[in-house]
Every structure is written in C-alpha cells, then in structure tokens.
Design a protein around this motif. Sequence first.
Motif, PDB file in Angstrom:
ATOM      1  N   THR A  12      38.399  47.807  39.256  1.00  0.00           N
ATOM      2  CA  THR A  12      37.282  47.414  40.117  1.00  0.00           C
ATOM      3  C   THR A  12      36.874  48.550  41.038  1.00  0.00           C
ATOM      4  O   THR A  12      37.609  49.517  41.232  1.00  0.00           O
ATOM      5  CB  THR A  12      37.650  46.174  40.959  1.00  0.00           C
ATOM      6  OG1 THR A  12      36.494  45.725  41.665  1.00  0.00           O
ATOM      7  CG2 THR A  12      38.758  46.492  41.946  1.00  0.00           C
TER       8      THR A  12
ATOM      9  N   THR B 120      36.875  35.239  38.977  1.00  0.00           N
ATOM     10  CA  THR B 120      38.038  36.125  38.943  1.00  0.00           C
ATOM     11  C   THR B 120      39.218  35.517  39.687  1.00  0.00           C
ATOM     12  O   THR B 120      40.356  35.551  39.207  1.00  0.00           O
ATOM     13  CB  THR B 120      37.686  37.493  39.550  1.00  0.00           C
ATOM     14  OG1 THR B 120      36.632  38.092  38.769  1.00  0.00           O
ATOM     15  CG2 THR B 120      38.883  38.426  39.565  1.00  0.00           C
TER      16      THR B 120
ATOM     17  N   VAL C  19      46.575  47.641  39.753  1.00  0.00           N
ATOM     18  CA  VAL C  19      45.135  47.715  40.035  1.00  0.00           C
ATOM     19  C   VAL C  19      44.649  49.146  39.902  1.00  0.00           C
ATOM     20  O   VAL C  19      45.285  50.080  40.404  1.00  0.00           O
ATOM     21  CB  VAL C  19      44.817  47.191  41.453  1.00  0.00           C
ATOM     22  CG1 VAL C  19      43.324  47.353  41.759  1.00  0.00           C
ATOM     23  CG2 VAL C  19      45.220  45.728  41.589  1.00  0.00           C
TER      24      VAL C  19
ATOM     25  N   ILE D 184      43.862  45.029  36.808  1.00  0.00           N
ATOM     26  CA  ILE D 184      42.522  44.860  37.369  1.00  0.00           C
ATOM     27  C   ILE D 184      41.876  46.229  37.503  1.00  0.00           C
ATOM     28  O   ILE D 184      42.506  47.183  37.963  1.00  0.00           O
ATOM     29  CB  ILE D 184      42.581  44.170  38.744  1.00  0.00           C
ATOM     30  CG1 ILE D 184      43.190  42.762  38.617  1.00  0.00           C
ATOM     31  CG2 ILE D 184      41.189  44.084  39.373  1.00  0.00           C
ATOM     32  CD1 ILE D 184      43.457  42.106  39.956  1.00  0.00           C
TER      33      ILE D 184
END
Length: 358
Positions: free
Chosen positions: A164, A146, A187, A162
Amino acid sequence: MNPAEPRKGRGAGSNPEGRFESLRREVFDDGWDLPVEPLPAFRTEVREERAKSIISRNDSPDIGFTQSINPYRGCEHGCIYCFARPTHAYLNLSPGLDFETKLFYKGNAPELLDAELRRPRYEPKIIVLGVNTDCYQPIEREHRVTRRLLEKLLEFRHPVGIITKGATIERDLDLLAEMARLRLVHVGITLVSLRDELKRDLEPRASSAAARLRIMRKLADIGIPVRVMFSPVIPFVNDHEMDRVLELSAEAGARQASYAMLRLPWEVKDLFREWLAQRYPLKAGHVMSLVRQMRGGKDYVAEFGTRMRGQGQYAELTAQRFRLACKRYGLNAGRDATVELDFRQFRVPGAGGQMSLL
C-alpha cells in the motif's frame, strides 16, 4: 475535452478508449475560436461488484507469491505509472481517467474468502492484498472491504502480505498488531519520491511521503516486518531519489527494500507519454530514450526475468546503486532479508467436534 490540459487531482490527462473497443474518438480543432475554460474536476463514482471468486492465482517467476486479493477495481490514487490501468479495458472502460474515477468494490469478498479457506483441499499460502490496486485507497474508509478481509484472515490464522501507499492502514493497527504477535503479517510501503510536488503529479491522491514514513515507524513499532518499495524507478524523474528514500525508510524502521523499473504495458505507454508532455515537456524525450534503452528499443517488453529490472547500462547502474544503498543502510541484511510467517497456525473456525475424531 482538451487532452493537453490535465485534470486537477487526477493522474491521467485524458480518457482514451480501451484496446477492446471498436470505436475511437479523436479531438480536433473545429475552427471556432472560443475561450478555453478550465475543465471541471472528475467526480469519483463507486459501485458494488458481486464477485464470483476472490483469490487470484499466478505462476509468475518475477514475484514471490502465488495468491492475491484485490478488494477493488480501479484506484483513486491515480498513479500515472500504474501497470494495472489496462485491466479497466476488460470492463469496457478507459484505462485513463475512468480507471481512477469509476471504481468498484467487492462487497462480498469476505464471504467468498471464508468459503475458499474452508475448502478441504485448500493449502495455506501467503495471500497478498493490494497487488493490482491499492487496498487502502481513499474509498476503503467508507467500504472497509480490506478491514473485513483482515478480520477473516485473522480468524483463520492465515498469513497475509499487504502492499500500500495509503495512510488509511493506520486505522487497522489494532488488527495488525494482533497478527504481528502471531507472525501472520508483513507490509510493503511504496515510496517513490520525497518531493510533494512530484508526488502530486505522479500519485495525485496518494498519501504524502511524510505520512508513509510515519506509517513505517508505527508498523515497525508493533513488530510488523516492513519493506520499502521504490517502485517504479523512472529515469530522469525520480531515480536520483533512491538513496535518500532508502535511508529515511531504514531510519523509520524498514528492514527490507525492493525496486522495479517503470513498466508501460498496453495503454499505459500512451498515457505516460501524454503525462510527460503535459508536466515535463523539456525532459520527455530524454526520459523515453532511457526507457527504450532498457527495453531493447521499445517502450516495454513483457519478458519474465527482465520486465521488472530492464536491461542495458542504465539498468545495471541502477541495480548497483540499489545494492550499495541497501548495504549502507542495513536493508536486506542477515535475518531481515527473509520474513518467515507462521503457516502452522492455520485453522478452520468451527471445525472439530465429534466429526474431527473420525
């Protein structure tokens, strides 16, 4: 193995065959009354996969992007609800314990991405990392796929999203800060429970809720737009935590929020039923009853437009609660409702020179 006994530190309780396998195994009592010993922990096995291509493309109307990259196959986080578990069947492996213990990393991903972005007809559109499996799962600390992808995307000035729930993202704050300065990154942090006990059951090897809130603060502090993702909503398991999760996430700097209902495609439905029977036997029937009420009497219906939200009274009530909570905590409001990344900066490193004058 005894399917009624969960493995410590793992989400799935068994290793059922994938839907493409021709043989089936079934556990039965052979009559020998022997002492039952605790099952040993499954070890994580990691192998390299030499991928042939790296950017996956979709035309789904349910998600807001068309390009994604999955640096890994399988995910050590072991989330029992993961809709990606059935993809391990394509490798002739089980969507159960195999999915979280037999992992693959795409070591040549940055090189493939470089070649893809240099194609003359390539049109820059946001690339999202970590859609099928978490790009910051524990093995990222060693293999760094990554991070190398982010370095490549920064080199090309290419926007990236992203998704996560892994604390390893803190390691890459240096890269992310530079991308934030150039308006190239946003994100999404998945947070489905604030209770450590439930987190250990649902997502045994994922970061704690406290760690994820800390990550939100750090990302917001360096100017990265942060979205909290309350996904999935599991009836009678974590649904009552929605308001508090959104409140604490907003306090930590999140400015956007989203949610999705529990999805049980293919083998996931049996794994989830098994998990309920093991961990929450007294509420298992009620949970699945509410799930089926949202899916027209079935465990899952994969129709565009409703698969993420469900239908019926419970689904409508959840949507109303979400809207009210977002309004109360200032999420998805005004300019924060839309993240505008800068696609105009895209460039091909090394291009130019005399040939650029022609």
